[in-house]
Motif scaffolding. Structure first.
Motif, PDB file in Angstrom:
ATOM      1  N   THR A  16       0.622  -1.067   0.014  1.00 16.12           N
ATOM      2  CA  THR A  16       0.086  -0.206   0.079  1.00 16.12           C
ATOM      3  C   THR A  16       0.888   1.209  -0.016  1.00 16.12           C
ATOM      4  OG1 THR A  16      -0.322  -0.295   2.552  1.00 16.12           O
ATOM      5  CG2 THR A  16      -2.130  -1.238   1.242  1.00 16.12           C
ATOM      6  N   LEU A  17       1.911   0.937   0.696  1.00 13.98           N
ATOM      7  CA  LEU A  17       2.867   2.427   0.643  1.00 13.98           C
ATOM      8  C   LEU A  17       3.386   2.477  -0.839  1.00 13.98           C
ATOM      9  CD1 LEU A  17       4.432   4.750   1.844  1.00 13.98           C
ATOM     10  CD2 LEU A  17       6.238   3.045   2.630  1.00 13.98           C
ATOM     11  N   LEU A  18       3.956   1.342  -1.557  1.00  8.84           N
ATOM     12  CA  LEU A  18       4.325   1.438  -2.783  1.00  8.84           C
ATOM     13  C   LEU A  18       3.363   1.731  -3.789  1.00  8.84           C
ATOM     14  CD1 LEU A  18       6.460   0.570  -4.922  1.00  8.84           C
ATOM     15  CD2 LEU A  18       5.558  -1.597  -5.035  1.00  8.84           C
ATOM     16  N   GLY A  19       2.061   1.422  -3.422  1.00  7.62           N
ATOM     17  CA  GLY A  19       0.882   1.780  -4.253  1.00  7.62           C
ATOM     18  C   GLY A  19       0.616   3.504  -4.128  1.00  7.62           C
ATOM     19  N   THR A  20       0.537   3.918  -2.756  1.00  6.99           N
ATOM     20  CA  THR A  20       0.677   5.356  -2.739  1.00  6.99           C
ATOM     21  C   THR A  20       1.688   6.227  -3.369  1.00  6.99           C
ATOM     22  OG1 THR A  20      -0.086   5.091  -0.583  1.00  6.99           O
ATOM     23  CG2 THR A  20       0.614   7.355  -0.992  1.00  6.99           C
ATOM     24  N   LEU A  21       2.810   5.525  -3.618  1.00 13.66           N
ATOM     25  CA  LEU A  21       4.072   6.438  -4.310  1.00 13.66           C
ATOM     26  C   LEU A  21       3.841   6.186  -5.800  1.00 13.66           C
ATOM     27  CD1 LEU A  21       6.958   5.510  -1.974  1.00 13.66           C
ATOM     28  CD2 LEU A  21       5.783   7.454  -1.991  1.00 13.66           C
ATOM     29  N   LEU A  22       3.348   4.746  -6.196  1.00 20.42           N
ATOM     30  CA  LEU A  22       3.167   4.741  -7.727  1.00 20.42           C
ATOM     31  C   LEU A  22       2.060   5.678  -8.074  1.00 20.42           C
ATOM     32  CD1 LEU A  22       4.449   3.251 -10.164  1.00 20.42           C
ATOM     33  CD2 LEU A  22       2.843   1.243  -9.571  1.00 20.42           C
ATOM     34  N   THR A  23       0.998   5.859  -7.308  1.00 16.98           N
ATOM     35  CA  THR A  23      -0.139   6.607  -7.931  1.00 16.98           C
ATOM     36  C   THR A  23       0.270   7.925  -8.224  1.00 16.98           C
ATOM     37  OG1 THR A  23      -1.522   5.084  -6.551  1.00 16.98           O
ATOM     38  CG2 THR A  23      -2.652   7.116  -7.409  1.00 16.98           C
ATOM     39  N   ILE A  24       1.063   8.617  -7.135  1.00 18.39           N
ATOM     40  CA  ILE A  24       1.828   9.977  -7.151  1.00 18.39           C
ATOM     41  C   ILE A  24       2.431  10.044  -8.810  1.00 18.39           C
ATOM     42  CG2 ILE A  24       3.337  11.729  -6.522  1.00 18.39           C
ATOM     43  CD1 ILE A  24       2.527  10.768  -3.612  1.00 18.39           C
ATOM     44  N   VAL A  25       3.193   9.026  -9.184  1.00 23.02           N
ATOM     45  CA  VAL A  25       4.109   9.022 -10.319  1.00 23.02           C
ATOM     46  C   VAL A  25       3.202   8.864 -11.193  1.00 23.02           C
ATOM     47  CG1 VAL A  25       5.548   7.454 -11.708  1.00 23.02           C
ATOM     48  CG2 VAL A  25       5.834   7.922  -9.217  1.00 23.02           C
ATOM     49  N   VAL A  26       1.886   7.880 -11.195  1.00 22.09           N
ATOM     50  CA  VAL A  26       1.021   7.929 -12.632  1.00 22.09           C
ATOM     51  C   VAL A  26       0.524   9.237 -12.768  1.00 22.09           C
ATOM     52  CG1 VAL A  26      -1.119   6.820 -13.103  1.00 22.09           C
ATOM     53  CG2 VAL A  26       0.685   5.545 -12.188  1.00 22.09           C
ATOM     54  N   ILE A  27       0.133  10.028 -11.785  1.00 23.84           N
ATOM     55  CA  ILE A  27      -0.551  11.143 -11.614  1.00 23.84           C
ATOM     56  C   ILE A  27       0.146  12.223 -12.545  1.00 23.84           C
ATOM     57  CG2 ILE A  27      -1.735  13.173 -10.529  1.00 23.84           C
ATOM     58  CD1 ILE A  27      -2.669  11.264  -8.334  1.00 23.84           C
ATOM     59  N   LEU A  28       1.267  12.279 -12.041  1.00 30.91           N
ATOM     60  CA  LEU A  28       2.320  13.378 -12.536  1.00 30.91           C
ATOM     61  C   LEU A  28       2.646  13.102 -14.114  1.00 30.91           C
ATOM     62  CD1 LEU A  28       4.702  14.165  -9.766  1.00 30.91           C
ATOM     63  CD2 LEU A  28       2.824  15.192 -10.432  1.00 30.91           C
ATOM     64  N   VAL A  29       2.966  11.481 -14.233  1.00 28.68           N
ATOM     65  CA  VAL A  29       3.058  11.354 -15.599  1.00 28.68           C
ATOM     66  C   VAL A  29       2.015  11.784 -16.576  1.00 28.68           C
ATOM     67  CG1 VAL A  29       3.761   9.403 -17.359  1.00 28.68           C
ATOM     68  CG2 VAL A  29       4.707   9.507 -15.258  1.00 28.68           C
ATOM     69  N   GLY A  30       0.671  11.476 -16.103  1.00 22.09           N
ATOM     70  CA  GLY A  30      -0.454  11.749 -16.709  1.00 22.09           C
ATOM     71  C   GLY A  30      -0.618  13.349 -16.909  1.00 22.09           C
ATOM     72  N   ALA A  31      -0.128  14.147 -15.817  1.00 13.19           N
ATOM     73  CA  ALA A  31      -0.117  15.875 -16.330  1.00 13.19           C
ATOM     74  C   ALA A  31       0.777  15.902 -17.291  1.00 13.19           C
ATOM     75  CB  ALA A  31       0.223  16.113 -14.856  1.00 13.19           C
ATOM     76  N   TRP A  32       2.156  15.520 -17.224  1.00 15.37           N
ATOM     77  CA  TRP A  32       3.170  15.388 -18.240  1.00 15.37           C
ATOM     78  C   TRP A  32       2.289  15.264 -19.673  1.00 15.37           C
ATOM     79  CZ3 TRP A  32       7.074  18.433 -18.689  1.00 15.37           C
ATOM     80  CH2 TRP A  32       7.964  18.151 -19.764  1.00 15.37           C
ATOM     81  N   THR A  33       1.974  14.019 -19.790  1.00 14.18           N
ATOM     82  CA  THR A  33       1.264  13.731 -21.018  1.00 14.18           C
ATOM     83  C   THR A  33       0.494  14.748 -21.610  1.00 14.18           C
ATOM     84  OG1 THR A  33       1.325  11.377 -20.294  1.00 14.18           O
ATOM     85  CG2 THR A  33      -0.167  11.934 -22.093  1.00 14.18           C
ATOM     86  N   ARG A  34      -0.423  15.293 -20.604  1.00  9.64           N
ATOM     87  CA  ARG A  34      -1.463  16.439 -21.276  1.00  9.64           C
ATOM     88  C   ARG A  34      -0.884  17.722 -21.413  1.00  9.64           C
ATOM     89  NH1 ARG A  34      -3.677  16.428 -16.769  1.00  9.64           N
ATOM     90  NH2 ARG A  34      -2.862  18.237 -15.909  1.00  9.64           N
ATOM     91  N   LEU A  35       0.330  17.827 -20.814  1.00 10.92           N
ATOM     92  CA  LEU A  35       0.965  19.369 -21.102  1.00 10.92           C
ATOM     93  C   LEU A  35       1.817  19.527 -22.173  1.00 10.92           C
ATOM     94  CD1 LEU A  35       2.050  19.878 -17.190  1.00 10.92           C
ATOM     95  CD2 LEU A  35       0.586  21.451 -18.443  1.00 10.92           C
ATOM     96  N   VAL A  36       2.228  18.201 -22.612  1.00  8.97           N
ATOM     97  CA  VAL A  36       2.946  18.121 -23.844  1.00  8.97           C
ATOM     98  C   VAL A  36       2.175  17.815 -25.037  1.00  8.97           C
ATOM     99  CG1 VAL A  36       5.183  17.532 -22.833  1.00  8.97           C
ATOM    100  CG2 VAL A  36       3.764  15.656 -23.739  1.00  8.97           C
ATOM    101  N   ASP A  37       0.708  17.788 -25.240  1.00 12.57           N
ATOM    102  CA  ASP A  37      -0.090  17.500 -25.821  1.00 12.57           C
ATOM    103  C   ASP A  37      -0.195  16.215 -26.355  1.00 12.57           C
ATOM    104  OD1 ASP A  37      -1.288  19.994 -25.653  1.00 12.57           O
ATOM    105  OD2 ASP A  37       0.112  20.794 -26.959  1.00 12.57           O
ATOM    106  N   ALA A  38       0.278  15.234 -25.642  1.00 12.66           N
ATOM    107  CA  ALA A  38       0.318  13.912 -26.007  1.00 12.66           C
ATOM    108  C   ALA A  38      -0.783  12.829 -25.659  1.00 12.66           C
ATOM    109  CB  ALA A  38       1.670  13.076 -25.424  1.00 12.66           C
ATOM    110  N   GLY A  39      -1.862  13.384 -25.187  1.00 17.89           N
ATOM    111  CA  GLY A  39      -3.090  12.795 -24.719  1.00 17.89           C
ATOM    112  C   GLY A  39      -3.630  11.878 -25.958  1.00 17.89           C
ATOM    113  N   LEU A  40      -3.564  12.375 -27.127  1.00 17.96           N
ATOM    114  CA  LEU A  40      -3.947  11.800 -28.363  1.00 17.96           C
ATOM    115  C   LEU A  40      -2.963  11.124 -29.174  1.00 17.96           C
ATOM    116  CD1 LEU A  40      -6.826  13.927 -29.451  1.00 17.96           C
ATOM    117  CD2 LEU A  40      -7.031  11.917 -27.929  1.00 17.96           C
ATOM    118  N   GLY A  41      -1.773  10.996 -28.608  1.00 16.06           N
ATOM    119  CA  GLY A  41      -0.496  10.409 -29.139  1.00 16.06           C
ATOM    120  C   GLY A  41      -0.876   9.049 -30.087  1.00 16.06           C
ATOM    121  N   CYS A  42      -1.809   8.136 -29.143  1.00 16.06           N
ATOM    122  CA  CYS A  42      -2.237   7.215 -29.524  1.00 16.06           C
ATOM    123  C   CYS A  42      -3.680   7.237 -29.849  1.00 16.06           C
ATOM    124  CB  CYS A  42      -1.864   6.022 -28.871  1.00 16.06           C
ATOM    125  SG  CYS A  42      -0.147   5.485 -28.476  1.00 16.06           S
TER     126      CYS A  42
END
Length: 350
Positions: A16-42
């Motif tokens: 659960t601790l690992l899951g908490t940290l990994l979720t933060i990573v997922v959120i930030l990678v998702g934000a980066w995906t949106r910021l570089v306009d890669a949301g429709l890259g696929c």
């Protein structure tokens, strides 16, 4: 039997601790995906042009001739999906590992099931984000879903600590001030998601005034029109300038109201050492967010600073949950101390 149970609980604490940290990573990678306009890259889901790895341009042209391949954006999007899939595996592992413990006293089984349901819904929103071409409603809900997964993972971790230590949490309801601050924080997170999904980050120029006015020209009805047409490509947004100004300006007003509620909360509980420290962190992160938000406007939304602003929102949310947890523990300690005092007095009187 007890050793097996203790071993499972230990593993669950780590997961659960690992899951908490990994979720933060997922959120930030998702934000980066949106910021570089890669949301429709696929253009499809879950694969990329029908493949689990980003294909070459020739295959992409055959699969989706209307969507030229941008390999760099496609890889950003797929990396986000890979990490999110890993998070899903982690959630499933947590549920499976906790199944034999579901009837254990105080074991948070319902939270585990809710976490599983939330990650499934989150996966669906990930698909809709692509298939509905960044429809702002879905993008915003996808962000809030990620925050929900984070809080559930963190709350599950804290509750498991109580099981390991054989400590029962207080069942006392939170005060109205906790509920008000939490509600305003959720609204502000939603407004932040609405700002980013409608590309309104720099719709207001200047701090603290907006476009040289204290009450700028805005189109609130259009800015918060939640039944926008499904179908258009919402990359870079579809709203006109005054609608985006309304979104940005309301987000600023939301920050002011949220800040007032957090200050009231701090004033109410500042005399309690554990809560004082926790709420100090909340207040510090909030004002850091204000500074980051202002810097994003003044510097015309650089990608790295926008990402830090997202990280600040995540940390503020987690710290708020941590502060509330400290309040629950404080109340439990008070109850235990009163009970011990009563028992001691009763024993002496006998």
């Amino acid at each position: 039997m007890q050793k097996s149970k203790d071993r499972r609980l230990k593993w669950l604490l780590h997961l659960t601790l690992l899951g908490t940290l990994l979720t933060i990573v997922v959120i930030l990678v998702g934000a980066w995906t949106r910021l570089v306009d890669a949301g429709l890259g696929c253009p499809d889901w879950p694969g990329c042009y029908g493949r689990l790895l980003v294909p070459d341009s020739e295959h992409a042209a055959l699969r989706h001739p209307d969507v030229p391949l941008d390999a760099s954006k496609a890889w950003v999007e797929m990396i986000h999906r890979y990490i999110a899939s890993l998070l899903g595996v982690l959630v499933i592992s947590t549920v499976v590992l906790g199944w034999p413990l579901r009837k254990t006293d105080q074991y948070p089984w319902r939270i585990s099931v809710l976490l599983l349901a939330t990650i499934v819904v989150q996966g669906a929103f990930g698909a809709f984000t692509v298939t509905l071409k960044l429809w702002p409603q879905v993008v915003t809900l996808h962000l809030l879903g990620g925050i929900s997964v984070l809080l559930l993972f963190f709350w599950l971790h804290l509750r498991l600590k109580c099981v390991v230590r054989q400590k029962k949490l207080s069942t006392k309801r939170s005060s109205i001030w906790w509920g008000l601050a939490a509600g305003l924080l959720v609204i502000q997170l939603g407004l932040g998601g609405w700002v980013t999904s409608n590309y309104a980050g720099i719709a207001c120029q200047g701090i603290p005034a907006c476009n040289g006015q204290w009450w700028p020209n805005m189109d609130i009805s259009e800015g918060f029109h939640l039944t926008q047409t499904v179908g258009p490509n919402y990359l870079h947004g579809q709203l006109h300038a005054e609608a985006r100004t309304a979104i940005h300006f309301i987000h600023r007003l939301g920050a002011v109201v949220l800040g007032l509620s957090l200050v009231i909360l701090w004033c109410r509980y500042r005399h309690h050492p554990a809560l004082f420290r926790a709420l100090n962190i909340v207040i510090a992160l909030f004002f850091l967010q204000v500074v980051l938000g202002a810097a994003n406007v003044l510097l015309w939304l650089p990608l790295w600073l926008a990402l830090i602003h997202t990280a600040g929102a995540v940390l503020l949310t987690v710290s708020m949950l941590w502060a509330w947890w400290q309040w629950r523990l404080r109340h439990e300690n008070v109850v235990v101390a009163q009970s011990d005092s009563y028992l001691t007095h009763h024993a002496q009187s006998m």
